[in-house]
Motif scaffolding. Structure first.
Motif, PDB file in Angstrom:
ATOM      1  N   UNK A  31       6.322  19.283  -7.665  1.00  0.00           N
ATOM      2  CA  UNK A  31       5.977  17.906  -7.330  1.00  0.00           C
ATOM      3  C   UNK A  31       7.120  17.269  -6.535  1.00  0.00           C
ATOM      4  N   UNK A  32       6.780  16.307  -5.673  1.00  0.00           N
ATOM      5  CA  UNK A  32       7.833  15.560  -4.971  1.00  0.00           C
ATOM      6  C   UNK A  32       8.672  14.784  -5.983  1.00  0.00           C
ATOM      7  N   UNK A  33       9.854  14.399  -5.570  1.00  0.00           N
ATOM      8  CA  UNK A  33      10.833  13.746  -6.452  1.00  0.00           C
ATOM      9  C   UNK A  33      10.250  12.577  -7.260  1.00  0.00           C
ATOM     10  N   UNK A  34       9.412  11.756  -6.627  1.00  0.00           N
ATOM     11  CA  UNK A  34       8.911  10.568  -7.337  1.00  0.00           C
ATOM     12  C   UNK A  34       8.018  10.923  -8.530  1.00  0.00           C
ATOM     13  N   UNK A  35       7.508  12.150  -8.581  1.00  0.00           N
ATOM     14  CA  UNK A  35       6.683  12.587  -9.708  1.00  0.00           C
ATOM     15  C   UNK A  35       7.393  13.573 -10.631  1.00  0.00           C
ATOM     16  N   UNK A 131     -14.000   1.931  -3.880  1.00  0.00           N
ATOM     17  CA  UNK A 131     -13.692   2.669  -2.655  1.00  0.00           C
ATOM     18  C   UNK A 131     -12.214   2.612  -2.266  1.00  0.00           C
ATOM     19  N   UNK A 132     -11.598   1.428  -2.378  1.00  0.00           N
ATOM     20  CA  UNK A 132     -10.182   1.315  -1.987  1.00  0.00           C
ATOM     21  C   UNK A 132      -9.295   2.123  -2.941  1.00  0.00           C
ATOM     22  N   UNK A 133      -9.653   2.148  -4.218  1.00  0.00           N
ATOM     23  CA  UNK A 133      -8.890   2.949  -5.185  1.00  0.00           C
ATOM     24  C   UNK A 133      -9.092   4.433  -4.921  1.00  0.00           C
ATOM     25  N   UNK A 134     -10.324   4.793  -4.538  1.00  0.00           N
ATOM     26  CA  UNK A 134     -10.643   6.187  -4.234  1.00  0.00           C
ATOM     27  C   UNK A 134      -9.795   6.683  -3.065  1.00  0.00           C
ATOM     28  N   UNK A 135      -9.709   5.868  -1.985  1.00  0.00           N
ATOM     29  CA  UNK A 135      -8.919   6.303  -0.823  1.00  0.00           C
ATOM     30  C   UNK A 135      -7.445   6.434  -1.178  1.00  0.00           C
ATOM     31  N   UNK A 136      -6.956   5.501  -1.980  1.00  0.00           N
ATOM     32  CA  UNK A 136      -5.547   5.542  -2.390  1.00  0.00           C
ATOM     33  C   UNK A 136      -5.270   6.810  -3.216  1.00  0.00           C
ATOM     34  N   UNK A 137      -6.176   7.110  -4.139  1.00  0.00           N
ATOM     35  CA  UNK A 137      -5.998   8.286  -4.991  1.00  0.00           C
ATOM     36  C   UNK A 137      -6.119   9.571  -4.174  1.00  0.00           C
ATOM     37  N   UNK A 138      -7.094   9.621  -3.284  1.00  0.00           N
ATOM     38  CA  UNK A 138      -7.303  10.808  -2.459  1.00  0.00           C
ATOM     39  C   UNK A 138      -6.089  11.085  -1.567  1.00  0.00           C
ATOM     40  N   UNK A 139      -5.529  10.028  -1.011  1.00  0.00           N
ATOM     41  CA  UNK A 139      -4.337  10.162  -0.164  1.00  0.00           C
ATOM     42  C   UNK A 139      -3.175  10.748  -0.973  1.00  0.00           C
ATOM     43  N   UNK A 140      -2.976  10.206  -2.152  1.00  0.00           N
ATOM     44  CA  UNK A 140      -1.885  10.668  -3.026  1.00  0.00           C
ATOM     45  C   UNK A 140      -2.133  12.112  -3.471  1.00  0.00           C
ATOM     46  N   UNK A 141      -3.375  12.406  -3.795  1.00  0.00           N
ATOM     47  CA  UNK A 141      -3.766  13.761  -4.212  1.00  0.00           C
ATOM     48  C   UNK A 141      -3.464  14.782  -3.116  1.00  0.00           C
ATOM     49  N   UNK A 142      -3.817  14.440  -1.888  1.00  0.00           N
ATOM     50  CA  UNK A 142      -3.573  15.345  -0.758  1.00  0.00           C
ATOM     51  C   UNK A 142      -2.088  15.543  -0.498  1.00  0.00           C
ATOM     52  N   UNK A 143      -1.307  14.466  -0.599  1.00  0.00           N
ATOM     53  CA  UNK A 143       0.148  14.570  -0.418  1.00  0.00           C
ATOM     54  C   UNK A 143       0.759  15.488  -1.479  1.00  0.00           C
ATOM     55  N   UNK A 144       0.354  15.278  -2.713  1.00  0.00           N
ATOM     56  CA  UNK A 144       0.860  16.102  -3.815  1.00  0.00           C
ATOM     57  C   UNK A 144       0.471  17.567  -3.625  1.00  0.00           C
TER      58      UNK A 144
END
Length: 153
Positions: A31-35, A131-144
């Motif tokens: 995981x990246x440092x923040x996690x 929808x806005x929470x979904x996009x935020x979560x999906x973005x974070x999921x993809x980065x991770x």
């Protein structure tokens, strides 16, 4: 650092993941440092299950009488990471991930990794009801996922 307790109630998991503990600990270490929650003790529990058992849990806790790929049970709605924090529990169904059965081990592991990350983010308070929470979560999921894939492959 993240500490993960892995339990399995489905024998089929061992066919695909020889050492489940090491596999999931490796994901957390990538995981990246923040996690990574350095200088803190952050713990979670992972249960590797099957459709039959996850359906029972889904019915009891979510009032949905059907199996699902993953369930996440955060300990608290608002997570505050302190020196010693228990995040909660994740349950993953083997049957959902083992489709198609002809998929190779690499594809299976990628699906498991992605799903585990999804559950992990739920434990941290991410959601996808709006929808806005979904996009935020999906973005974070993809980065991770990208971060993990680049380090464990």
């Amino acid at each position: 650092m993240i500490s993960i307790n892995v339990f399995s109630e489905e024998k089929a998991w061992s066919k695909r993941l020889k050492n489940k503990d090491i596999f999931f600990k490796k994901i957390c270490r990538a995981f990246p440092k923040k996690y990574k929650f350095l200088n803190k003790k952050v713990t979670l529990t992972l249960l590797l299950s099957n459709n039959q058992n996850i359906k029972k849990l889904n019915k009891v806790f979510r009032k949905k009488n059907k199996s699902t790929d993953i369930l996440s049970f955060p300990l608290d709605k608002k997570i505050k990471i302190s020196k010693n924090t228990y995040l909660g529990d994740i349950i993953i169904s083997y049957n959902y991930l083992d489709k198609p059965r002809s998929q190779n081990l690499k594809s299976f592991k990628e699906k498991v990794t992605k799903l585990f990350i999804h559950g992990f983010l739920h434990l941290l308070g991410f959601d996808h009801k709006k929808n806005k929470d979904y996009s935020k979560m999906l973005k974070e999921e993809n980065l991770l996922f990208k971060s993990v894939q680049s380090k464990i492959n």
